[in-house]
Design a protein around this motif. Structure first.
Motif, PDB file in Angstrom:
ATOM      1  N   ASP A  36      -2.888  -0.093  -4.562  1.00  0.00           N
ATOM      2  CA  ASP A  36      -3.818   0.190  -3.459  1.00  0.00           C
ATOM      3  C   ASP A  36      -4.293  -1.124  -2.830  1.00  0.00           C
ATOM      4  N   THR A  37      -4.620  -2.076  -3.684  1.00  0.00           N
ATOM      5  CA  THR A  37      -5.093  -3.370  -3.187  1.00  0.00           C
ATOM      6  C   THR A  37      -3.970  -4.090  -2.437  1.00  0.00           C
ATOM      7  N   LEU A  38      -2.757  -4.060  -3.025  1.00  0.00           N
ATOM      8  CA  LEU A  38      -1.621  -4.719  -2.360  1.00  0.00           C
ATOM      9  C   LEU A  38      -1.375  -4.096  -0.988  1.00  0.00           C
ATOM     10  N   CYS A  39      -1.422  -2.753  -0.937  1.00  0.00           N
ATOM     11  CA  CYS A  39      -1.204  -2.038   0.331  1.00  0.00           C
ATOM     12  C   CYS A  39      -2.249  -2.436   1.358  1.00  0.00           C
ATOM     13  N   ALA A  40      -3.497  -2.534   0.913  1.00  0.00           N
ATOM     14  CA  ALA A  40      -4.583  -2.846   1.838  1.00  0.00           C
ATOM     15  C   ALA A  40      -4.471  -4.278   2.359  1.00  0.00           C
ATOM     16  N   ARG A  41      -3.971  -5.181   1.512  1.00  0.00           N
ATOM     17  CA  ARG A  41      -3.981  -6.594   1.916  1.00  0.00           C
ATOM     18  C   ARG A  41      -2.701  -7.047   2.605  1.00  0.00           C
ATOM     19  N   ALA A  42      -1.593  -6.367   2.327  1.00  0.00           N
ATOM     20  CA  ALA A  42      -0.314  -6.817   2.908  1.00  0.00           C
ATOM     21  C   ALA A  42      -0.141  -6.283   4.323  1.00  0.00           C
ATOM     22  N   ASP A  43       0.586  -7.028   5.147  1.00  0.00           N
ATOM     23  CA  ASP A  43       0.875  -6.571   6.510  1.00  0.00           C
ATOM     24  C   ASP A  43       1.873  -5.424   6.496  1.00  0.00           C
ATOM     25  N   CYS A  44       2.833  -5.475   5.583  1.00  0.00           N
ATOM     26  CA  CYS A  44       3.793  -4.363   5.488  1.00  0.00           C
ATOM     27  C   CYS A  44       4.246  -4.186   4.053  1.00  0.00           C
ATOM     28  N   THR A  45       4.872  -3.042   3.815  1.00  0.00           N
ATOM     29  CA  THR A  45       5.294  -2.716   2.444  1.00  0.00           C
ATOM     30  C   THR A  45       6.769  -2.308   2.437  1.00  0.00           C
ATOM     31  N   ILE A  46       7.396  -2.512   1.288  1.00  0.00           N
ATOM     32  CA  ILE A  46       8.742  -1.982   1.050  1.00  0.00           C
ATOM     33  C   ILE A  46       8.635  -1.145  -0.214  1.00  0.00           C
ATOM     34  N   VAL A  47       9.042   0.117  -0.123  1.00  0.00           N
ATOM     35  CA  VAL A  47       9.031   0.963  -1.310  1.00  0.00           C
ATOM     36  C   VAL A  47      10.426   0.912  -1.924  1.00  0.00           C
ATOM     37  N   ASN A  48      10.469   0.441  -3.171  1.00  0.00           N
ATOM     38  CA  ASN A  48      11.760   0.212  -3.834  1.00  0.00           C
ATOM     39  C   ASN A  48      12.021   1.275  -4.895  1.00  0.00           C
ATOM     40  N   ILE A  49      12.629   2.354  -4.459  1.00  0.00           N
ATOM     41  CA  ILE A  49      13.002   3.393  -5.428  1.00  0.00           C
ATOM     42  C   ILE A  49      14.519   3.383  -5.591  1.00  0.00           C
ATOM     43  N   ARG A  50      15.223   3.794  -4.553  1.00  0.00           N
ATOM     44  CA  ARG A  50      16.688   3.793  -4.646  1.00  0.00           C
ATOM     45  C   ARG A  50      17.239   2.490  -4.104  1.00  0.00           C
ATOM     46  N   GLU A  51      18.177   1.922  -4.849  1.00  0.00           N
ATOM     47  CA  GLU A  51      18.755   0.648  -4.433  1.00  0.00           C
ATOM     48  C   GLU A  51      19.409   0.763  -3.049  1.00  0.00           C
ATOM     49  N   SER A  52      20.013   1.941  -2.786  1.00  0.00           N
ATOM     50  CA  SER A  52      20.731   2.129  -1.514  1.00  0.00           C
ATOM     51  C   SER A  52      19.783   2.074  -0.313  1.00  0.00           C
ATOM     52  N   GLU A  53      18.483   2.327  -0.567  1.00  0.00           N
ATOM     53  CA  GLU A  53      17.525   2.321   0.548  1.00  0.00           C
ATOM     54  C   GLU A  53      16.944   0.928   0.807  1.00  0.00           C
TER      55      GLU A  53
END
Ligand code: ATP
Length: 200
Positions: A162-179
Motif C-alpha cells: 500500500d505504501t509503495l503504491c501510494a509513493r511510486a509514480d507507477c506500478t508493475i504487477v508481476n504475476i505471469r512472466e509472459s505479461e
C-alpha cells in the motif's frame, strides 16, 4: 538525463524487471551491487567505515569483513543507521556520476530501499514492482533456498505494498512472466517519450 528508480519488496521481481529494461537498451545501476563495490573500493568510504566501526571492519588483506559488520549492526538500529548514513551518500554520488556518463534517453536505478534510503529524491520517476505475497515467498525460497518464515520476516521489515503504491509514480504487477515484457515495453516507451519532453 532522466532517471527512473525501480523498487519493490523481496521476491517481487525488481531484478527481473530491470533485466527486461536492460534488454531494451536501458542502462541499469544496481544499487545493492554498487554499494558492495564501493564499500570495498572507495577509499574515503572505507576510511569512514573503519573510523566508525573499527579497523576490524576490513581484514588484513583489505577485504571487507561482512560478518563482522553485520554483527555490529544486527539488532542495533543506531549502528545500522550510522552505516547507512555512510554508505547511502557514497552510492548516491556514484550513481549521479555514472548517470552523467550514460548516453541513452534515460537510466534506471534499481534499489530495494529506494524510499527508505531517500534515493527517490535523486530520480525523476519511480516504479514499484508488486506481486502477491505468497508468490514472493515461493519465488524467494526457490531462488535462495531459505525458509518461508525467513522470507516473511524480511518482508515484514520492508515497506508494504500500500505504501509503495501510494509513493511510486507507477506500478508493475508481476504475476505471469509472459505479461512482464509487454508491461516493461509500455513503460519504456512512455519514459523515452517523457525524456524528450521539456521539463516543467
Ligand atoms: P530481491 O529483492 O530478493 O533481490 P527481486 O525483487 O529482485 O528480489 P527477482 O530476483 O527478480 O526479485 O525475482 C525473484 C525470483 O523470482 C527469481 O528467481 C526470478 O527468476 C523469479 N521470478 C520473477 N518474476 C517471475 C515471474 N513472473 N514468474 C516466475 N518467476 C519469476
Amino acid at each position: 538525463m532522466m532517471k527512473v528508480g525501480i523498487t519493490g519488496g523481496i521476491g517481487s521481481g525488481k531484478s527481473t524487471v530491470c533485466r527486461l529494461f536492460a534488454a531494451r537498451g536501458v542502462a541499469v545501476y544496481d544499487s545493492d551491487t554498487e554499494a558492495r563495490r564501493l564499500m570495498q573500493e572507495d577509499a574515503g568510504l572505507r576510511a569512514r567505515i573503519a573510523d566508525r566501526f573499527g579497523a576490524e571492519a576490513y581484514r588484513r588483506d583489505g577485504t571487507l569483513d561482512r560478518k563482522y559488520l553485520a554483527g555490529r549492526v544486527f539488532g542495533d538500529p543506531a549502528a545500522l543507521s550510522a552505516l547507512n548514513g555512510l554508505v547511502h551518500p557514497a552510492v548516491i554520488a556514484d550513481f549521479e556520476a555514472w548517470a552523467a556518463r550514460q548516453t541513452g534517453d534515460y537510466v534506471v536505478l534499481e534499489s530495494a530501499i529506494l524510499f527508505e534510503a531517500g534515493l527517490e529524491r535523486h530520480v525523476d520517476r519511480t516504479v514499484a514492482v508488486l506481486a502477491p505475497l505468497e508468490l514472493r515467498v515461493e519465488r524467494t525460497c526457490r531462488r535462495d533456498g531459505c525458509t518461508p518464515e525467513e522470507v516473511r520476516r524480511r518482508i515484514a521489515a520492508q515497506l508494504d505494498d500500500d505504501t509503495l503504491c501510494a509513493r511510486a509514480d507507477c506500478t508493475i504487477v508481476n504475476i505471469r512472466e509472459s505479461e512482464l515484457a509487454p508491461a516493461v515495453e509500455e513503460l519504456d516507451r512512455r519514459f523515452r517519450y517523457e525524456a524528450h519532453m521539456p521539463r516543467a
